[in-house]
Design a protein around this motif. Sequence first.
Motif, PDB file in Angstrom:
ATOM      1  N   ASN A 260      -1.893   4.553 102.846  1.00 22.42           N
ATOM      2  CA  ASN A 260      -3.155   3.913 102.470  1.00 22.42           C
ATOM      3  C   ASN A 260      -3.000   3.145 101.163  1.00 22.42           C
ATOM      4  O   ASN A 260      -2.448   3.667 100.181  1.00 22.42           O
ATOM      5  CB  ASN A 260      -4.260   4.956 102.306  1.00 22.42           C
ATOM      6  CG  ASN A 260      -4.901   5.343 103.625  1.00 22.42           C
ATOM      7  OD1 ASN A 260      -4.696   4.698 104.645  1.00 22.42           O
ATOM      8  ND2 ASN A 260      -5.684   6.406 103.608  1.00 22.42           N
ATOM      9  N   ASP A 261      -3.500   1.930 101.154  1.00 21.78           N
ATOM     10  CA  ASP A 261      -3.519   1.117  99.951  1.00 21.78           C
ATOM     11  C   ASP A 261      -4.412   1.775  98.899  1.00 21.78           C
ATOM     12  O   ASP A 261      -5.536   2.198  99.191  1.00 21.78           O
ATOM     13  CB  ASP A 261      -4.045  -0.277 100.301  1.00 21.78           C
ATOM     14  CG  ASP A 261      -4.162  -1.182  99.097  1.00 21.78           C
ATOM     15  OD1 ASP A 261      -3.142  -1.716  98.658  1.00 21.78           O
ATOM     16  OD2 ASP A 261      -5.303  -1.333  98.602  1.00 21.78           O
ATOM     17  N   ASP A 262      -3.935   1.875  97.668  1.00 15.10           N
ATOM     18  CA  ASP A 262      -4.685   2.559  96.608  1.00 15.10           C
ATOM     19  C   ASP A 262      -6.050   1.926  96.377  1.00 15.10           C
ATOM     20  O   ASP A 262      -7.068   2.619  96.258  1.00 15.10           O
ATOM     21  CB  ASP A 262      -3.896   2.530  95.294  1.00 15.10           C
ATOM     22  CG  ASP A 262      -2.660   3.418  95.323  1.00 15.10           C
ATOM     23  OD1 ASP A 262      -2.438   4.092  96.349  1.00 15.10           O
ATOM     24  OD2 ASP A 262      -1.919   3.434  94.322  1.00 15.10           O
ATOM     25  N   SER A 263      -6.101   0.592  96.316  1.00  6.48           N
ATOM     26  CA  SER A 263      -7.348  -0.099  96.041  1.00  6.48           C
ATOM     27  C   SER A 263      -8.346   0.089  97.171  1.00  6.48           C
ATOM     28  O   SER A 263      -9.532   0.366  96.942  1.00  6.48           O
ATOM     29  CB  SER A 263      -7.074  -1.588  95.808  1.00  6.48           C
ATOM     30  OG  SER A 263      -8.274  -2.301  95.639  1.00  6.48           O
ATOM     31  N   LEU A 264      -7.882  -0.035  98.418  1.00  9.97           N
ATOM     32  CA  LEU A 264      -8.776   0.155  99.554  1.00  9.97           C
ATOM     33  C   LEU A 264      -9.323   1.574  99.601  1.00  9.97           C
ATOM     34  O   LEU A 264     -10.509   1.791  99.881  1.00  9.97           O
ATOM     35  CB  LEU A 264      -8.044  -0.148 100.853  1.00  9.97           C
ATOM     36  CG  LEU A 264      -7.914  -1.609 101.261  1.00  9.97           C
ATOM     37  CD1 LEU A 264      -7.031  -1.724 102.502  1.00  9.97           C
ATOM     38  CD2 LEU A 264      -9.276  -2.223 101.530  1.00  9.97           C
ATOM     39  N   ALA A 265      -8.477   2.550  99.337  1.00 16.68           N
ATOM     40  CA  ALA A 265      -8.925   3.942  99.347  1.00 16.68           C
ATOM     41  C   ALA A 265      -9.994   4.181  98.286  1.00 16.68           C
ATOM     42  O   ALA A 265     -11.007   4.854  98.532  1.00 16.68           O
ATOM     43  CB  ALA A 265      -7.739   4.875  99.135  1.00 16.68           C
ATOM     44  N   SER A 266      -9.785   3.618  97.105  1.00 15.92           N
ATOM     45  CA  SER A 266     -10.764   3.776  96.023  1.00 15.92           C
ATOM     46  C   SER A 266     -12.093   3.106  96.372  1.00 15.92           C
ATOM     47  O   SER A 266     -13.172   3.681  96.142  1.00 15.92           O
ATOM     48  CB  SER A 266     -10.185   3.185  94.731  1.00 15.92           C
ATOM     49  OG  SER A 266     -11.133   3.234  93.689  1.00 15.92           O
ATOM     50  N   LEU A 267     -12.037   1.898  96.912  1.00 16.38           N
ATOM     51  CA  LEU A 267     -13.263   1.184  97.288  1.00 16.38           C
ATOM     52  C   LEU A 267     -14.016   1.917  98.395  1.00 16.38           C
ATOM     53  O   LEU A 267     -15.244   2.035  98.362  1.00 16.38           O
ATOM     54  CB  LEU A 267     -12.915  -0.229  97.736  1.00 16.38           C
ATOM     55  CG  LEU A 267     -12.477  -1.192  96.632  1.00 16.38           C
ATOM     56  CD1 LEU A 267     -11.807  -2.418  97.238  1.00 16.38           C
ATOM     57  CD2 LEU A 267     -13.669  -1.605  95.783  1.00 16.38           C
ATOM     58  N   ALA A 268     -13.289   2.424  99.391  1.00 18.08           N
ATOM     59  CA  ALA A 268     -13.935   3.154 100.479  1.00 18.08           C
ATOM     60  C   ALA A 268     -14.596   4.426  99.963  1.00 18.08           C
ATOM     61  O   ALA A 268     -15.705   4.780 100.385  1.00 18.08           O
ATOM     62  CB  ALA A 268     -12.917   3.483 101.566  1.00 18.08           C
ATOM     63  N   ALA A 269     -13.934   5.121  99.050  1.00 15.10           N
ATOM     64  CA  ALA A 269     -14.527   6.327  98.478  1.00 15.10           C
ATOM     65  C   ALA A 269     -15.816   6.011  97.729  1.00 15.10           C
ATOM     66  O   ALA A 269     -16.791   6.773  97.780  1.00 15.10           O
ATOM     67  CB  ALA A 269     -13.522   7.010  97.554  1.00 15.10           C
ATOM     68  N   ALA A 270     -15.836   4.866  97.040  1.00  9.97           N
ATOM     69  CA  ALA A 270     -17.040   4.479  96.296  1.00  9.97           C
ATOM     70  C   ALA A 270     -18.186   4.103  97.226  1.00  9.97           C
ATOM     71  O   ALA A 270     -19.358   4.320  96.903  1.00  9.97           O
ATOM     72  CB  ALA A 270     -16.708   3.321  95.358  1.00  9.97           C
ATOM     73  N   LEU A 271     -17.852   3.535  98.402  1.00  7.70           N
ATOM     74  CA  LEU A 271     -18.882   3.087  99.333  1.00  7.70           C
ATOM     75  C   LEU A 271     -19.357   4.190 100.283  1.00  7.70           C
ATOM     76  O   LEU A 271     -20.442   4.081 100.860  1.00  7.70           O
ATOM     77  CB  LEU A 271     -18.348   1.924 100.170  1.00  7.70           C
ATOM     78  CG  LEU A 271     -18.221   0.579  99.460  1.00  7.70           C
ATOM     79  CD1 LEU A 271     -17.375  -0.373 100.288  1.00  7.70           C
ATOM     80  CD2 LEU A 271     -19.602  -0.023  99.215  1.00  7.70           C
ATOM     81  N   ALA A 272     -18.579   5.233 100.459  1.00  5.92           N
ATOM     82  CA  ALA A 272     -18.897   6.261 101.445  1.00  5.92           C
ATOM     83  C   ALA A 272     -20.292   6.864 101.283  1.00  5.92           C
ATOM     84  O   ALA A 272     -21.004   7.058 102.286  1.00  5.92           O
ATOM     85  CB  ALA A 272     -17.838   7.360 101.414  1.00  5.92           C
ATOM     86  N   PRO A 273     -20.763   7.187 100.065  1.00  8.02           N
ATOM     87  CA  PRO A 273     -22.102   7.786  99.952  1.00  8.02           C
ATOM     88  C   PRO A 273     -23.217   6.907 100.511  1.00  8.02           C
ATOM     89  O   PRO A 273     -24.245   7.420 100.964  1.00  8.02           O
ATOM     90  CB  PRO A 273     -22.251   8.002  98.447  1.00  8.02           C
ATOM     91  CG  PRO A 273     -20.847   8.139  97.937  1.00  8.02           C
ATOM     92  CD  PRO A 273     -20.053   7.179  98.771  1.00  8.02           C
ATOM     93  N   ALA A 274     -23.038   5.592 100.491  1.00  6.23           N
ATOM     94  CA  ALA A 274     -24.066   4.706 101.040  1.00  6.23           C
ATOM     95  C   ALA A 274     -24.243   4.913 102.531  1.00  6.23           C
ATOM     96  O   ALA A 274     -25.304   4.630 103.090  1.00  6.23           O
ATOM     97  CB  ALA A 274     -23.712   3.245 100.750  1.00  6.23           C
ATOM     98  N   ALA A 275     -23.209   5.424 103.197  1.00  9.25           N
ATOM     99  CA  ALA A 275     -23.285   5.720 104.623  1.00  9.25           C
ATOM    100  C   ALA A 275     -23.572   7.198 104.873  1.00  9.25           C
ATOM    101  O   ALA A 275     -23.430   7.666 106.008  1.00  9.25           O
ATOM    102  CB  ALA A 275     -21.984   5.313 105.301  1.00  9.25           C
ATOM    103  N   GLY A 276     -23.968   7.918 103.840  1.00 11.89           N
ATOM    104  CA  GLY A 276     -24.257   9.335 103.993  1.00 11.89           C
ATOM    105  C   GLY A 276     -23.022  10.174 104.210  1.00 11.89           C
ATOM    106  O   GLY A 276     -23.096  11.276 104.769  1.00 11.89           O
ATOM    107  N   LEU A 277     -21.873   9.696 103.769  1.00 15.94           N
ATOM    108  CA  LEU A 277     -20.605  10.377 103.986  1.00 15.94           C
ATOM    109  C   LEU A 277     -20.034  10.878 102.669  1.00 15.94           C
ATOM    110  O   LEU A 277     -19.980  10.130 101.691  1.00 15.94           O
ATOM    111  CB  LEU A 277     -19.597   9.429 104.641  1.00 15.94           C
ATOM    112  CG  LEU A 277     -19.997   8.887 106.023  1.00 15.94           C
ATOM    113  CD1 LEU A 277     -19.097   7.726 106.410  1.00 15.94           C
ATOM    114  CD2 LEU A 277     -19.929   9.993 107.066  1.00 15.94           C
TER     115      LEU A 277
END
Length: 398
Positions: free
Chosen positions: A311-328
């Motif tokens: 996993n790309d470090d930047s993509l993983a970090s961005l996805a982690a930041a966005l996950a709560p918006a999807a209730g995850l």
Amino acid sequence: MPVVTSTSSPHGKNRGVSSVEQLLRLVDDELPSAIALRERLHAVPESGFREVRTAELIAAALPAEPRPVAGTGLVSRIGGPRGVLVRAELDGLEIPEETGAPFASTNGHMHACGHDVHSAALVALTRAVHRMRDELPAPFTAVFQPSEERHPSGALALLEEFTEGFDAVVAAHLHPLLAWGSIGVEPGAVNAASDAVEIVLDGVGGHGAYPHLTSDPVLALAQVVVALHTLVGRRVDPTHAAVLTVGKIEAGTSENVIPPRARAWATLRALDADDQATLREAVVSTIEAVARAHGCTATVRFTKSEPPLVNDDSLASLAAALAPAAGLAVAAPWRSCGGDDFAHLHRLGPALMAFVGLRDAPGFRPRPLHHPEFLPPAEAVGAVAWTQAVGYLAGSRR
């Protein structure tokens, strides 16, 4: 239902918040039809590069006619070049289903790895993206890939047809070891390099009452199996993850006949590519040495190989930041010696594989992947679709 927040983007793009809200709401609108599609897909699983009916059902549900790719695969593109590629898998497994579901397969194959859920979810996301096509955060390409489970690899077939790169390549995969409502988006290696190993030992057969007149490949193979299972513990740093498993053995036709040939098949996996190379060499030298000691000859073939899935470090970090918006929720650090040919697609751009938790999901009986009773609940379609959406939005911001 996803939880949509109105907090500002941590990455400084004001349009990001509205894109998250809009996309997730549109995905929610598409879930009823996607859940129905999942049941239709589940009932007709097909093996790799034979997913004809599967592809027909998906093509009929997409908002625009897709183009064929890699044989039985499909591509649906919305927007311009590059952007984000989101991949789902088409194929099932040669496992007779034992779930008892009203939409269970009866053809001797089964969607025992969640590919039916992944594909139905990507249809929902594609339809949602199509509805907001004038306000896309990034160009979007949905790929429905054939033959993830079998050799030859469908991902390698895709690489032969995609000549352009992408800003990000994204996938989501259900996993019963992670908690329901959580996703694993760990940076770095999250799935192992994976080799399928075929072992053939040739000796001299004969009567079971006169073993001294033979070179017994069955006895040699028994010693090979024991020797192989010692390699990881003595050739790999104990702080590194690796595994070698002999899963199939074949020899002989009768209890009183020593056959001239014995065969075995194994899987070899490591999170580190250098460890995998070390183990490959050790596997060959060990098998040849044991065979020679028993008066046999050995042939070793690596019939399917995949690199580590990183996993790309930047993509993983961005996805982690966005996950709560999807209730995850973001799961605790988690990696696995599972393998996935999605690892090949990192050649097209930075990659992100997100694992979607199933443990304690409503109505889910705890079963591992590839089990004849593995059956994600209907709600899993939404969980995967929201995760795919998070990956797409993360890729648009990278």
